[in-house]
Motif scaffolding. Structure first.
Motif, PDB file in Angstrom:
ATOM      1  N   VAL A  44       0.257   5.446   1.743  1.00  0.00           N
ATOM      2  CA  VAL A  44      -0.807   4.455   1.854  1.00  0.00           C
ATOM      3  C   VAL A  44      -0.141   3.091   1.907  1.00  0.00           C
ATOM      4  O   VAL A  44       0.551   2.695   0.964  1.00  0.00           O
ATOM      5  N   THR A  46       0.056  -0.824   1.605  1.00  0.00           N
ATOM      6  CA  THR A  46      -0.642  -1.794   0.764  1.00  0.00           C
ATOM      7  C   THR A  46      -0.196  -3.202   1.132  1.00  0.00           C
ATOM      8  O   THR A  46       0.769  -3.398   1.870  1.00  0.00           O
ATOM      9  N   GLU A  62      -5.738  -3.077  -4.872  1.00  0.00           N
ATOM     10  CA  GLU A  62      -5.544  -1.913  -4.006  1.00  0.00           C
ATOM     11  C   GLU A  62      -5.031  -0.715  -4.815  1.00  0.00           C
ATOM     12  O   GLU A  62      -5.421   0.425  -4.552  1.00  0.00           O
ATOM     13  N   LEU A  66      -7.075   2.768  -5.114  1.00  0.00           N
ATOM     14  CA  LEU A  66      -6.453   4.028  -4.722  1.00  0.00           C
ATOM     15  C   LEU A  66      -6.547   5.044  -5.861  1.00  0.00           C
ATOM     16  O   LEU A  66      -6.880   6.204  -5.636  1.00  0.00           O
TER      17      LEU A  66
END
Length: 139
Positions: A44, A46, A62, A66
């Motif tokens: 992922v 960021t 973030e 998540l």
């Protein structure tokens, strides 16, 4: 420090990290590794909220979002590490990387763009020390 025998990293994840690092140059990129201990399933990307070009700091909003999203996953995947880039350097932990590593069980992957081609290496960072984790491709 508990060593990992290796980190299984799919080629698609490796390519995505390198692309992310190149897009963010000259700043460092950062993101999370999702999967199970020793095995990355996905990454992922960021936002790096750090000023300048020589540090990274994942946006805490973030990170929290998540973690909340992972609660709903049925495959048991969780954050197993973090990655960042060294836009003009080698993929080795800096003094700052080691000092600011707050999750000793995580793998820390570094994308180095300082050579002719991108290099990706993984480390365990804990108690002021680093040890390399061999990266293996996913079968």
């Amino acid at each position: 420090m508990t060593p990992l025998a290796g980190l299984v990293l799919p080629e698609a994840c490796r390519r995505q990290m390198v692309q992310h690092a190149r897009r963010e140059q000259p700043r460092e990129c950062c993101g999370f590794l999702l999967g199970h201990p020793g095995r990355v399933l996905s990454i992922v990307e960021t936002t790096n909220i750090s000023d300048g070009t020589r540090r990274y700091r994942v946006d805490p909003r973030e990170h929290i979002a998540l973690r909340r999203a992972l609660r709903d996953r049925t495959d048991g995947a969780r954050i197993v590490g973090v990655y960042h880039s060294h836009p003009a350097g080698q993929p080795v932990p800096s003094v700052t990387d080691i000092a600011e590593a707050h999750y000793p069980d995580w793998a820390h992957v570094i994308v180095g763009l300082g050579g002719k081609r991108a290099q990706v290496r993984a480390f365990r960072l804990a108690a002021g020390q680093s040890s390399e984790i061999p990266i293996r491709p996913a079968p």
